[in-house]
Write a protein that holds these residues in place. Structure first.
Motif, mmCIF file in Angstrom:
data_model
loop_
_atom_site.group_PDB
_atom_site.id
_atom_site.type_symbol
_atom_site.label_atom_id
_atom_site.label_comp_id
_atom_site.label_asym_id
_atom_site.label_seq_id
_atom_site.Cartn_x
_atom_site.Cartn_y
_atom_site.Cartn_z
ATOM 1 N N GLU A 23 0.822 -1.202 0.000
ATOM 2 C CA GLU A 23 0.000 0.000 0.000
ATOM 3 C C GLU A 23 0.858 1.255 0.000
ATOM 4 O O GLU A 23 0.594 2.223 -0.716
ATOM 5 C CB GLU A 23 -0.923 0.020 1.231
ATOM 6 N N LEU A 24 1.896 1.193 0.819
ATOM 7 C CA LEU A 24 2.788 2.356 0.928
ATOM 8 C C LEU A 24 3.428 2.652 -0.419
ATOM 9 O O LEU A 24 3.456 3.795 -0.887
ATOM 10 C CB LEU A 24 3.860 2.072 1.997
ATOM 11 N N ARG A 44 2.384 1.626 -3.339
ATOM 12 C CA ARG A 44 1.364 1.985 -4.319
ATOM 13 C C ARG A 44 1.019 3.470 -4.199
ATOM 14 O O ARG A 44 0.871 4.189 -5.176
ATOM 15 C CB ARG A 44 0.117 1.152 -4.086
ATOM 16 N N MET A 45 0.892 3.891 -2.936
ATOM 17 C CA MET A 45 0.560 5.288 -2.704
ATOM 18 C C MET A 45 1.643 6.197 -3.289
ATOM 19 O O MET A 45 1.353 7.195 -3.928
ATOM 20 C CB MET A 45 0.421 5.540 -1.197
ATOM 21 N N GLN A 54 1.418 6.205 -7.019
ATOM 22 C CA GLN A 54 0.276 6.979 -7.484
ATOM 23 C C GLN A 54 0.528 8.468 -7.335
ATOM 24 O O GLN A 54 0.124 9.266 -8.185
ATOM 25 C CB GLN A 54 -0.956 6.591 -6.675
ATOM 26 N N ASP A 107 -8.067 3.475 -0.033
ATOM 27 C CA ASP A 107 -6.868 3.026 0.668
ATOM 28 C C ASP A 107 -5.732 4.022 0.497
ATOM 29 O O ASP A 107 -4.981 4.302 1.438
ATOM 30 C CB ASP A 107 -6.403 1.664 0.124
ATOM 31 N N PHE A 108 -5.665 4.512 -0.706
ATOM 32 C CA PHE A 108 -4.633 5.511 -1.001
ATOM 33 C C PHE A 108 -4.787 6.719 -0.083
ATOM 34 O O PHE A 108 -3.831 7.241 0.466
ATOM 35 C CB PHE A 108 -4.762 5.937 -2.468
ATOM 36 N N MET A 139 -3.624 5.868 3.490
ATOM 37 C CA MET A 139 -2.177 5.880 3.638
ATOM 38 C C MET A 139 -1.659 7.315 3.654
ATOM 39 O O MET A 139 -0.798 7.652 4.464
ATOM 40 C CB MET A 139 -1.535 5.083 2.494
ATOM 41 N N GLU A 140 -2.212 8.103 2.782
ATOM 42 C CA GLU A 140 -1.737 9.476 2.706
ATOM 43 C C GLU A 140 -2.027 10.231 4.005
ATOM 44 O O GLU A 140 -1.164 10.940 4.531
ATOM 45 C CB GLU A 140 -2.396 10.196 1.525
ATOM 46 N N LEU A 191 0.162 9.007 6.864
ATOM 47 C CA LEU A 191 1.521 9.558 6.746
ATOM 48 C C LEU A 191 1.568 10.997 7.244
ATOM 49 O O LEU A 191 2.514 11.411 7.891
ATOM 50 C CB LEU A 191 1.971 9.523 5.285
#
Lengths: 368, 188
Positions: free
Chosen positions: A49-50, A52-53, A56, B121-122, B125-126, B129
């Motif tokens: 996920e990390l 992928r983020m 992206q 999900d993105f 995560m963002e 962080l």
């Protein structure tokens, strides 16, 4: 700290950085230890996920760059200026509404133009209605005739009753006991014969001695020989202007019977700011034209003349001041001196008594 | 029109985050998408947003490796954009039942669904962080994303040695995972 080492191991395992021996050992560990197996799965997922983020994010950055480049090149137009697209968008969204609105606007402007052009020459008549009753009730008329006949039979010394069929009916009131009445110019204009009738039903021939279509005032003289001078006109004609909100009342003949109405002075000017008249709020109907507008002190402050057709309770009354101008004119033109009453006997009376005193002096004006 | 081979190369380029490939895809396809959006109650900016999202969908597909285009790239992008824009209109209650379709379309519902799930999900995560703050964020990014070595990181962030940096990174990682999974579980 053990977790730290485990994470390290998982990461190395995931990235394929373990040597064969270590990898085998780690896989063995996973197999025998569901807890560790789950941790591996979880951590791997997290790292996926990390990454992928991050990818992206990089992609979004690149996309933005590409966009900006193309916008700067002019390949993509109208991003900063939304305008063109917005207009197309608004047009697409509202074109039906716009079409309907345009159609309505078109119809309205056309019909307005037609109406205006049709009535522009006499706009006063267009929007305001003179309160003369031209639709005389035939039934009432006949009833009256029978009454008169009955009276003829019973009373020997009845005043002369001219027999003719009236076309209109309005109101007038005495200004001078010698037979001078005030009414509206629009009432008597074009009338060949005029008859005035008092409350008792006595009818007299009358002639106009003055008529001014600008001020809409007319003065009639009862010419009938049967008419006897009346004395004691109870009201006066003040020279000063009336006050806003002053309670007022009127008597008139919107029907064969005398009708009382009351209201208040709602504006000091008339239709389209006409300063020669007042706007009053009163219930007035065809036939009320020429009726006196009287304040609570028994002073005639105006003469009912017309009402606004498309508004409710908007009635216009000619200011009393105009009567004095008319009297002057009559004196000048015809050398007739009309003396308005100077003693007010209505003041201080209650309304019922005021009306009782008043009604003998308010006449029905008929003509053909 | 590009050949299938050329388009396959473009998609591979996109998967590798290649700016040239991205630019070419923009040039070849954006005009059609923009025309579609504006025809259906959108602005140019809406078209840019939708196209960008479609590119991300395509990117994710391309990344998965197993992806091969069964139709022309433009048809695929158009289908995705159409679907995305329809959804957006529905969300804004501006749904236009007579949405105009000027191009042929292919079914893309699976892609969109997958994208929407992954997109949240993105965002998790963002935001996770962002929540752990600095220097944790930079530290983790340096190690996991920029793939820097521990001694390098120790030097960069001013830790006395690599072990020290490693300990710090571990603490940060635990915090990040905690926040991320908390959000992830709350979603369901």
């Amino acid at each position: 700290m053990e977790d730290n080492l485990l994470f390290d191991a998982i990461e190395r395992y995931r990235n394929g950085q373990m040597d064969e021996k270590e990898e085998l050992f780690f896989e063995e560990l996973k197999k025998n230890n569901p807890e560790i197996d789950q941790m591996v799965a979880e951590h791997s997922f997290f790292l996926d996920e990390l990454e992928r983020m991050s990818e992206q994010k990089k992609l979004r950055h690149n996309l933005k760059e590409a966009e900006n480049k193309l916008i700067n090149e002019g390949f993509i137009s109208g991003s900063n200026g939304k305008t063109k697209a917005k207009i197309i968008y608004l047009w697409n969204r509202y074109r039906r509404t716009i079409a309907v609105a345009a159609a309505i606007a078109c119809i309205v402007s056309l019909s307005t133009a037609t109406v205006i052009s049709k009535y522009s020459e006499n706009k006063k008549e267009a929007v305001i209605t003179p309160l003369v009753d031209h639709k005389l009730n035939q039934f009432e008329y006949k009833l009256n005739e029978i009454e008169h006949k009955l009276k003829d039979a019973t009373t020997a010394a009845a005043p002369a009753r001219p027999k003719f069929k009236a076309d209109f009916r309005a109101t007038g009131f005495l200004i001078d006991g010698r037979g001078y009445l005030i009414t509206n110019a629009h009432v008597v204009e074009n009338a060949k014969n005029l008859i005035v009738e008092n409350k008792k039903g006595d009818q007299f021939y009358a002639q106009q001695v003055y008529s001014n279509s600008t001020t809409d005032l007319a003065i009639l003289k009862i010419t009938d020989t049967s008419f006897q001078q009346v004395n004691g006109l109870p009201y006066t004609f003040p020279r000063s202007a009336a006050e806003l909100a002053e309670p007022i009342f009127t008597l008139g003949y919107p029907r064969e019977e005398v009708v009382y109405g009351e209201g208040y002075l709602s504006a000091k000017s008339g239709y389209y700011g006409d300063t020669t008249s007042y706007q009053i709020s009163i219930s007035a109907n065809p036939g009320n034209s020429g009726g006196p507008v009287i304040n609570q002190n028994g002073e005639v402050i105006g003469i009912i003349s017309s009402k606004e057709t498309n508004a409710d309770g908007v009635v216009f009354a000619i200011k009393t001041q105009n009567i004095y101008d008319a009297l002057k004119q009559v004196k000048k033109d015809k050398d007739i001196t009309i003396k308005p009453p100077t003693v007010n006997t209505l003041k201080g009376l209650n309304r019922v008594k005021q009306i009782k005193k008043l009604e003998d002096f308010v006449y029905k004006v008929k003509g053909n | 029109m590009k050949t299938i081979e050329q388009e396959a190369i473009l998609i591979k380029g996109l998967a590798a985050n290649d700016t040239e490939a991205i630019e070419t895809i923009y040039r070849d396809n954006f005009t059609v998408i923009k025309a579609f959006i504006i025809k259906n109650n959108g602005y140019t900016d809406d078209a840019l947003d939708v196209f960008q999202e479609a590119m991300i969908v395509l990117f994710e597909k391309a990344k998965s490796g197993s992806f091969t285009l069964s139709c022309q790239l433009q048809t695929y992008l158009y289908s995705i954009c159409r679907r995305l824009w329809l959804k957006k209109l529905q969300k804004q209650n501006r749904f236009n039942p007579s949405i105009e379709t000027i191009e042929e379309i292919v079914p893309v519902d699976d892609e969109i669904e997958y994208h929407e799930k992954k997109n949240s999900d993105f965002l998790f995560m963002e935001s996770a962080l962002k929540k752990i703050g600095e220097p944790c964020k930079s530290l983790l990014e340096a190690f996991y994303l920029e793939k820097k070595s521990m001694p390098e990181i120790a030097d960069l962030f001013g830790y006395t040695n690599a072990d020290n940096a490693k300990t710090q990174k571990y603490k940060c990682l635990v915090r990040l995972k905690k926040i991320f999974f908390a959000q992830y579980k709350n979603k369901d």
